[in-house]
Write a protein that holds these residues in place. Structure first.
Motif, PDB file in Angstrom:
ATOM      1  N   ALA A 352       9.551   0.107  -0.373  1.00 52.70           N
ATOM      2  CA  ALA A 352       9.124   0.540  -1.700  1.00 52.70           C
ATOM      3  C   ALA A 352       7.679   0.129  -1.929  1.00 52.70           C
ATOM      4  CB  ALA A 352      10.019  -0.055  -2.790  1.00 52.70           C
ATOM      5  N   HIS A 353       6.801   1.127  -2.110  1.00 52.52           N
ATOM      6  CA  HIS A 353       5.450   0.878  -2.575  1.00 52.52           C
ATOM      7  C   HIS A 353       5.484   0.756  -4.100  1.00 52.52           C
ATOM      8  CE1 HIS A 353       4.995   2.602   1.425  1.00 52.52           C
ATOM      9  NE2 HIS A 353       3.769   2.110   1.470  1.00 52.52           N
ATOM     10  N   ARG A 354       4.340   0.770  -4.720  1.00 52.36           N
ATOM     11  CA  ARG A 354       4.331   0.684  -6.189  1.00 52.36           C
ATOM     12  C   ARG A 354       5.102   1.866  -6.780  1.00 52.36           C
ATOM     13  NH1 ARG A 354       1.280   3.288  -9.659  1.00 52.36           N
ATOM     14  NH2 ARG A 354      -0.116   3.971  -7.969  1.00 52.36           N
ATOM     15  N   VAL A 355       6.047   1.556  -7.670  1.00 51.26           N
ATOM     16  CA  VAL A 355       6.848   2.587  -8.326  1.00 51.26           C
ATOM     17  C   VAL A 355       6.572   2.539  -9.826  1.00 51.26           C
ATOM     18  CG1 VAL A 355       8.665   2.670  -6.596  1.00 51.26           C
ATOM     19  CG2 VAL A 355       8.803   0.991  -8.419  1.00 51.26           C
ATOM     20  N   ASN A 356       6.825   3.660 -10.499  1.00 49.47           N
ATOM     21  CA  ASN A 356       6.518   3.758 -11.918  1.00 49.47           C
ATOM     22  C   ASN A 356       7.640   3.281 -12.826  1.00 49.47           C
ATOM     23  OD1 ASN A 356       3.949   4.856 -11.514  1.00 49.47           O
ATOM     24  ND2 ASN A 356       4.764   6.930 -11.331  1.00 49.47           N
ATOM     25  N   GLN A 378       6.276  -5.542  -9.370  1.00 48.47           N
ATOM     26  CA  GLN A 378       5.096  -6.348  -9.674  1.00 48.47           C
ATOM     27  C   GLN A 378       3.905  -6.005  -8.785  1.00 48.47           C
ATOM     28  OE1 GLN A 378       6.502 -10.386  -9.339  1.00 48.47           O
ATOM     29  NE2 GLN A 378       7.167 -10.472 -11.475  1.00 48.47           N
ATOM     30  N   ILE A 379       4.006  -4.974  -7.957  1.00 45.67           N
ATOM     31  CA  ILE A 379       2.882  -4.583  -7.101  1.00 45.67           C
ATOM     32  C   ILE A 379       1.773  -4.012  -7.973  1.00 45.67           C
ATOM     33  CG2 ILE A 379       2.124  -3.043  -5.260  1.00 45.67           C
ATOM     34  CD1 ILE A 379       4.923  -3.178  -4.112  1.00 45.67           C
ATOM     35  N   PRO A 380       0.563  -4.568  -7.947  1.00 50.04           N
ATOM     36  CA  PRO A 380      -0.524  -4.052  -8.796  1.00 50.04           C
ATOM     37  C   PRO A 380      -1.027  -2.701  -8.310  1.00 50.04           C
ATOM     38  CG  PRO A 380      -1.327  -5.825  -7.390  1.00 50.04           C
ATOM     39  CD  PRO A 380       0.153  -5.759  -7.177  1.00 50.04           C
ATOM     40  N   ALA A 381      -1.544  -1.910  -9.241  1.00 53.49           N
ATOM     41  CA  ALA A 381      -1.988  -0.553  -8.914  1.00 53.49           C
ATOM     42  C   ALA A 381      -3.189  -0.555  -7.985  1.00 53.49           C
ATOM     43  CB  ALA A 381      -2.317   0.210 -10.198  1.00 53.49           C
ATOM     44  N   GLU A 382      -4.025  -1.604  -8.040  1.00 51.16           N
ATOM     45  CA  GLU A 382      -5.240  -1.600  -7.220  1.00 51.16           C
ATOM     46  C   GLU A 382      -4.968  -1.937  -5.751  1.00 51.16           C
ATOM     47  OE1 GLU A 382      -4.918  -5.582  -9.407  1.00 51.16           O
ATOM     48  OE2 GLU A 382      -4.754  -3.442  -9.885  1.00 51.16           O
ATOM     49  N   LEU A 383      -3.788  -2.442  -5.434  1.00 49.48           N
ATOM     50  CA  LEU A 383      -3.458  -2.788  -4.050  1.00 49.48           C
ATOM     51  C   LEU A 383      -2.688  -1.631  -3.420  1.00 49.48           C
ATOM     52  CD1 LEU A 383      -2.545  -6.583  -4.153  1.00 49.48           C
ATOM     53  CD2 LEU A 383      -4.630  -5.503  -3.328  1.00 49.48           C
ATOM     54  N   ARG A 384      -3.374  -0.545  -3.118  1.00 49.96           N
ATOM     55  CA  ARG A 384      -2.722   0.598  -2.493  1.00 49.96           C
ATOM     56  C   ARG A 384      -2.277   0.237  -1.086  1.00 49.96           C
ATOM     57  NH1 ARG A 384      -6.548   5.683  -2.887  1.00 49.96           N
ATOM     58  NH2 ARG A 384      -4.761   6.529  -1.746  1.00 49.96           N
ATOM     59  N   GLY A 385      -1.089   0.656  -0.746  1.00 49.42           N
ATOM     60  CA  GLY A 385      -0.551   0.384   0.582  1.00 49.42           C
ATOM     61  C   GLY A 385       0.348  -0.830   0.636  1.00 49.42           C
ATOM     62  N   LEU A 386       0.271  -1.716  -0.368  1.00 53.99           N
ATOM     63  CA  LEU A 386       1.154  -2.876  -0.391  1.00 53.99           C
ATOM     64  C   LEU A 386       2.573  -2.415  -0.703  1.00 53.99           C
ATOM     65  CD1 LEU A 386       1.169  -5.996  -0.186  1.00 53.99           C
ATOM     66  CD2 LEU A 386       0.963  -6.056  -2.667  1.00 53.99           C
ATOM     67  N   ALA A 387       3.551  -2.937   0.021  1.00 54.71           N
ATOM     68  CA  ALA A 387       4.928  -2.483  -0.140  1.00 54.71           C
ATOM     69  C   ALA A 387       5.886  -3.634   0.123  1.00 54.71           C
ATOM     70  CB  ALA A 387       5.227  -1.315   0.807  1.00 54.71           C
TER      71      ALA A 387
END
Length: 451
Positions: A352-356, A378-387
């Motif tokens: 799961a990457h950032r979900v809405n 809790q994944i921040p929007a600016e950290l694309r690719g973090l999962a």
């Protein structure tokens, strides 16, 4: 003396600059030595402060009294192995009687502060032995995959974990997987890494991209079949089910279950078949599963039920036939209709990457680990690719795939286009590279001259 002072100032300035601009270089030049000394010198006192010591045994106390010696100190876990790595330190600890692996895991955050490391994780290797991995810097801020990785058939290195180890997508161990991520979360980059890793292998790639093929069609030279509409996807999935049934007939014919045949030679899936009979494995990538599940009329509802039924059948029965599913989507919830939760239950791997919304995170990890759900939202929007990556065992990790541009993925697929197998069942769905398509997506110089 002045020259020594100037040299010392220059070294300190260089170390500070490296730590700021190139933390990986700083770690390899200065950090690993300083951290090793810090851990070895502070080890006993830190373990005592973190409650990871045991009091002396009765026989040691009795021996001290008999010999009129001071009372022995409490003992921390034994260091069985100490190994520096390119991202941190690895300690293998032998636990004392009465200690548990959970005690070390619960003290991970205190160990991180005490040893001045960026992160600390632990895992139980075997009974009485725990491996503690410490990272010296944020390895997920600027992902750099190691030059050498363990490669074997159907095992692809796709990302880097927060403890510095490589995250693999192993289809033999985890046949089917679900990948979620909102727009601009890095899901497409993760998928490109997966396709680029599979391209050099002897495997057939099948794609279902209902966004008119904009994600997967540029990689078409390495795909044996592509579907860009729900109607074509339904027919393609039916063809895959037919292929699966044919492979099972082949396995039945080659099982060799006579009493004189050793158990190891009895065939139960394609990997037990002889090389000359083994069908090529197939990886099916579904780019947006919600587009297959939505409907607005009775005819579309029938098509939708047909598609979901085929996906569930492939998820339940496809592993032994060498058919593996990669289901991707921005949204995955029970409102997509009947059969969705049944499909989810068959998808062992979860990413799961950032979900809405929290519902999507719950669909990914709700049946695995509540902590993973919390980490995913809790994944921040600016950290694309973090999962967050997990599986049915309950374990989960933070991962981040290295950035791979579409151009790089296309070049990799073009370079290995000669490995694309021709499957008779999927021949009607083989992508055609027309002149218009070639103009829209220019091919690299390494690509073959013909389609």
């Amino acid at each position: 003396m002045a020259a020594f002072t100037v040299a010392l100032v220059l070294v300190v300035a260089a170390a500070g600059l490296l730590r700021w601009r190139r933390p990986a270089w700083y770690w390899m030049t200065f950090g690993v030595t300083l951290a090793s000394l810090r851990v070895l010198v502070r080890y006993a006192s830190v373990m005592d402060a973190c409650g990871l010591t045991v009091p002396p045994s009765r026989w040691r106390l009795a021996l001290a009294r008999v010999t009129n010696r001071p009372v022995p100190d409490s003992r921390p876990p034994r260091i069985l192995r100490f190994r520096p790595t390119r991202t941190g330190l690895v300690l293998r600890l032998g636990l004392r009687p009465g200690q548990d692996a959970f005690d070390v895991a619960a003290a991970s955050d205190r160990l991180r502060h005490s040893f001045s490391m960026y992160g600390v994780t632990s895992r139980e290797v075997r009974s009485g032995v725990v491996e503690v991995r410490m990272t010296g810097y944020d390895v997920l801020k600027r992902v750099q995959m190691p030059a050498k990785v363990e490669t074997r058939p159907m095992r692809v290195p796709v990302a880097l974990r927060e403890d510095g180890s490589v995250h693999y997508r192993d289809y033999r161990a985890v046949p089917h997987a679900l990948t979620l991520g909102a727009t601009e979360s890095g899901k497409s980059v993760y998928q490109r890494n997966l396709v680029a890793g599979l391209a050099p292998m002897d495997v057939a790639l099948v794609g279902i991209d209902c966004k008119q093929g904009v994600e997967l069609f540029p990689l078409a030279r390495r795909f044996s079949a592509l579907a860009d509409t729900p109607d074509t996807a339904a027919e393609l999935l039916d063809a895959l089910v037919s292929r699966m049934e044919g492979i099972y007939q082949l396995i039945r014919a080659e099982q060799r279950i006579a009493s004189a045949v050793p158990d190891a030679e009895i065939a139960a899936d394609i990997w037990d078949l002889p090389d000359h009979l083994r069908p090529v494995p197939v990886v099916v990538l579904v780019d947006e599963v919600a587009e297959l599940a939505l409907f607005a009329s009775k005819d579309e509802e029938k098509r939708r039920d047909r598609i979901i039924t085929s996906l569930v059948r492939l998820a339940q029965l496809g592993r032994a036939a060498g058919i593996y599913l990669e289901i991707c989507g921005q949204r995955f919830g029970s409102e997509l209709g009947k059969g969705i939760t049944m499909l989810r239950a068959q998808l062992t791997g979860r990413t799961a990457h950032r979900v809405n919304d929290e519902t999507s995170a719950n669909m990914a990890f709700g049946d695995i680990s509540p902590d993973a759900v919390l980490a995913a939202i809790q994944i921040p929007a600016e950290l694309r690719g973090l999962a967050i990556a997990g599986d049915s065992t309950g374990g989960w990790h933070r991962i981040r795939a290295p950035h791979t541009s579409l151009r790089q993925a296309v070049n990799t697929c073009n370079r290995h286009a000669d490995r694309t197998p021709d499957l008779p069942e999927l021949a009607p769905f083989r992508p055609e590279l027309t002149a218009t398509a070639a103009t829209a997506v220019p091919l690299s110089k390494t690509a073959p001259a013909t389609a």
